[in-house]
Design an enzyme around this catalytic site. Structure first.
Site, PDB file in Angstrom:
ATOM      1  N   SER A  98      -2.849  -7.825   2.885  1.00  0.00           N
ATOM      2  CA  SER A  98      -3.117  -7.657   4.317  1.00  0.00           C
ATOM      3  C   SER A  98      -3.463  -8.997   4.946  1.00  0.00           C
ATOM      4  O   SER A  98      -3.027  -9.301   6.064  1.00  0.00           O
ATOM      5  CB  SER A  98      -4.265  -6.676   4.539  1.00  0.00           C
ATOM      6  OG  SER A  98      -3.917  -5.389   4.089  1.00  0.00           O
ATOM      7  N   HIS A 146       0.839  -1.205   0.000  1.00  0.00           N
ATOM      8  CA  HIS A 146       0.000   0.000   0.000  1.00  0.00           C
ATOM      9  C   HIS A 146       0.876   1.259   0.000  1.00  0.00           C
ATOM     10  O   HIS A 146       0.608   2.222  -0.712  1.00  0.00           O
ATOM     11  CB  HIS A 146      -0.878   0.054   1.249  1.00  0.00           C
ATOM     12  CG  HIS A 146      -1.900  -1.037   1.363  1.00  0.00           C
ATOM     13  ND1 HIS A 146      -2.060  -1.805   2.495  1.00  0.00           N
ATOM     14  CD2 HIS A 146      -2.840  -1.486   0.491  1.00  0.00           C
ATOM     15  CE1 HIS A 146      -3.049  -2.660   2.322  1.00  0.00           C
ATOM     16  NE2 HIS A 146      -3.543  -2.499   1.112  1.00  0.00           N
ATOM     17  N   ARG A 195      -2.215  -6.088  -8.407  1.00  0.00           N
ATOM     18  CA  ARG A 195      -1.119  -7.017  -8.130  1.00  0.00           C
ATOM     19  C   ARG A 195      -0.978  -8.041  -9.244  1.00  0.00           C
ATOM     20  O   ARG A 195       0.076  -8.252  -9.790  1.00  0.00           O
ATOM     21  CB  ARG A 195      -1.352  -7.736  -6.805  1.00  0.00           C
ATOM     22  CG  ARG A 195      -0.906  -6.948  -5.614  1.00  0.00           C
ATOM     23  CD  ARG A 195      -1.517  -7.448  -4.358  1.00  0.00           C
ATOM     24  NE  ARG A 195      -2.969  -7.295  -4.394  1.00  0.00           N
ATOM     25  CZ  ARG A 195      -3.766  -7.511  -3.380  1.00  0.00           C
ATOM     26  NH1 ARG A 195      -3.265  -7.916  -2.242  1.00  0.00           N
ATOM     27  NH2 ARG A 195      -5.061  -7.329  -3.480  1.00  0.00           N
ATOM     28  N   LYS A 252     -18.074  -5.837   7.727  1.00  0.00           N
ATOM     29  CA  LYS A 252     -16.848  -6.585   7.447  1.00  0.00           C
ATOM     30  C   LYS A 252     -16.048  -6.762   8.734  1.00  0.00           C
ATOM     31  O   LYS A 252     -15.724  -5.782   9.410  1.00  0.00           O
ATOM     32  CB  LYS A 252     -16.016  -5.830   6.387  1.00  0.00           C
ATOM     33  CG  LYS A 252     -14.932  -6.679   5.759  1.00  0.00           C
ATOM     34  CD  LYS A 252     -14.346  -5.991   4.535  1.00  0.00           C
ATOM     35  CE  LYS A 252     -13.072  -6.679   4.067  1.00  0.00           C
ATOM     36  NZ  LYS A 252     -12.479  -6.007   2.909  1.00  0.00           N
TER      37      LYS A 252
HETATM   38  P1  ADP Z   1      -9.899  -3.622  -0.291  1.00  0.00           P
HETATM   39  O1  ADP Z   1     -10.680  -4.332   0.769  1.00  0.00           O
HETATM   40  O2  ADP Z   1     -10.588  -2.401  -0.817  1.00  0.00           O
HETATM   41  O3  ADP Z   1      -9.347  -4.494  -1.388  1.00  0.00           O
HETATM   42  P2  ADP Z   1      -7.182  -3.438   0.654  1.00  0.00           P
HETATM   43  O4  ADP Z   1      -6.689  -2.690   1.851  1.00  0.00           O
HETATM   44  O5  ADP Z   1      -7.008  -4.902   0.657  1.00  0.00           O
HETATM   45  O6  ADP Z   1      -8.696  -3.003   0.517  1.00  0.00           O
HETATM   46  O7  ADP Z   1      -6.500  -2.875  -0.665  1.00  0.00           O
HETATM   47  C1  ADP Z   1      -6.565  -1.530  -1.030  1.00  0.00           C
HETATM   48  C2  ADP Z   1      -5.899  -1.325  -2.381  1.00  0.00           C
HETATM   49  O8  ADP Z   1      -4.506  -1.640  -2.270  1.00  0.00           O
HETATM   50  C3  ADP Z   1      -6.422  -2.210  -3.509  1.00  0.00           C
HETATM   51  O9  ADP Z   1      -6.430  -1.452  -4.695  1.00  0.00           O
HETATM   52  C4  ADP Z   1      -5.404  -3.306  -3.603  1.00  0.00           C
HETATM   53  O10 ADP Z   1      -5.346  -3.855  -4.915  1.00  0.00           O
HETATM   54  C5  ADP Z   1      -4.139  -2.538  -3.294  1.00  0.00           C
HETATM   55  N1  ADP Z   1      -3.069  -3.406  -2.785  1.00  0.00           N
HETATM   56  C6  ADP Z   1      -3.126  -4.298  -1.788  1.00  0.00           C
HETATM   57  N2  ADP Z   1      -1.939  -4.907  -1.596  1.00  0.00           N
HETATM   58  C7  ADP Z   1      -1.103  -4.384  -2.524  1.00  0.00           C
HETATM   59  C8  ADP Z   1       0.270  -4.607  -2.879  1.00  0.00           C
HETATM   60  N3  ADP Z   1       1.009  -5.518  -2.252  1.00  0.00           N
HETATM   61  N4  ADP Z   1       0.789  -3.885  -3.893  1.00  0.00           N
HETATM   62  C9  ADP Z   1       0.035  -2.974  -4.533  1.00  0.00           C
HETATM   63  N5  ADP Z   1      -1.265  -2.727  -4.271  1.00  0.00           N
HETATM   64  C10 ADP Z   1      -1.821  -3.412  -3.276  1.00  0.00           C
END
Ligand code: ADP
Length: 165
Positions: free
Chosen positions: A136, A24, A98, A48
């Site tokens: 995450s 992130h 990703r 959630k």
């Molecule tokens: P959501 O529940 O909206 O998917 P996340 O916190 O899991 O929330 O992800 C938020 C954003 O960050 C999404 O666009 C996801 O694709 C991106 N993201 C998550 N992990 C990575 C990573 N390792 N590299 C790049 N982008 C990421």
């Protein structure tokens, strides 16, 4: 058309951030090369189940970006993302991609947001190679099993995970 002015130099990076990872952070850092300000919008979704509470998730994002000054803002949002964008005047949604498996869902969301508000664009940033395997959920899982996550999250997130497990 909407009657409000949404700035294309203000971007919003929405997500659950349960917790924020280096993946992130990499997206935010790179988005700052394209936009003058990035707001990390932490989703408040009572339906959630999350490991960290909304307050904890917001605090961890805030602490992790404390050296970034005014260019990175941290907010919470609930309900429709486009409503939050209209309120904050931001015209761009940032999402990270990703793998190709992310694409279907992300494209669907982008089209729906476009349908809800024509003036908002979604910009996808492809993850840096070294972070492409980080999510995450995987970070939570590895941390709960006592694995080393020091390269995957910021020091404040690592500390918070250590306290949880
Ligand atoms: P959501 O529940 O909206 O998917 P996340 O916190 O899991 O929330 O992800 C938020 C954003 O960050 C999404 O666009 C996801 O694709 C991106 N993201 C998550 N992990 C990575 C990573 N390792 N590299 C790049 N982008 C990421």
């Amino acid at each position: 058309m909407t009657d409000i002015m949404l700035s294309k130099s203000l971007a919003v990076f929405p997500g659950s951030f349960d917790p924020l990872t280096r993946g992130h952070m990499d997206i935010v850092t790179r988005a700052l090369g394209l936009f003058s300000q990035v707001t990390v919008a932490v989703l408040d979704n009572p339906d959630k189940k999350t490991l960290f509470t909304l307050d904890e998730r917001v605090e961890l994002v805030r602490d992790s970006f404390k050296d970034f000054g005014e260019s990175v803002r941290v907010e919470r949002f609930r309900g429709l993302l486009v409503d939050f964008m209209k309120k904050s005047g931001a015209g761009v949604i940032i999402r990270g991609l990703r793998a190709i498996t992310d694409y279907d869902y992300e494209a669907q969301m982008a089209l729906m947001n476009k349908h809800l508000c024509q003036d908002i664009e979604t910009v996808f940033l492809v993850t840096s190679e070294e972070y492409s395997y980080i999510s995450s959920s995987l970070v939570r899982q590895v941390a709960s099993l006592g694995g080393d996550i020091s390269n995957l999250v910021s020091p404040v997130v690592m500390e918070a995970l250590r306290n949880k497990f």
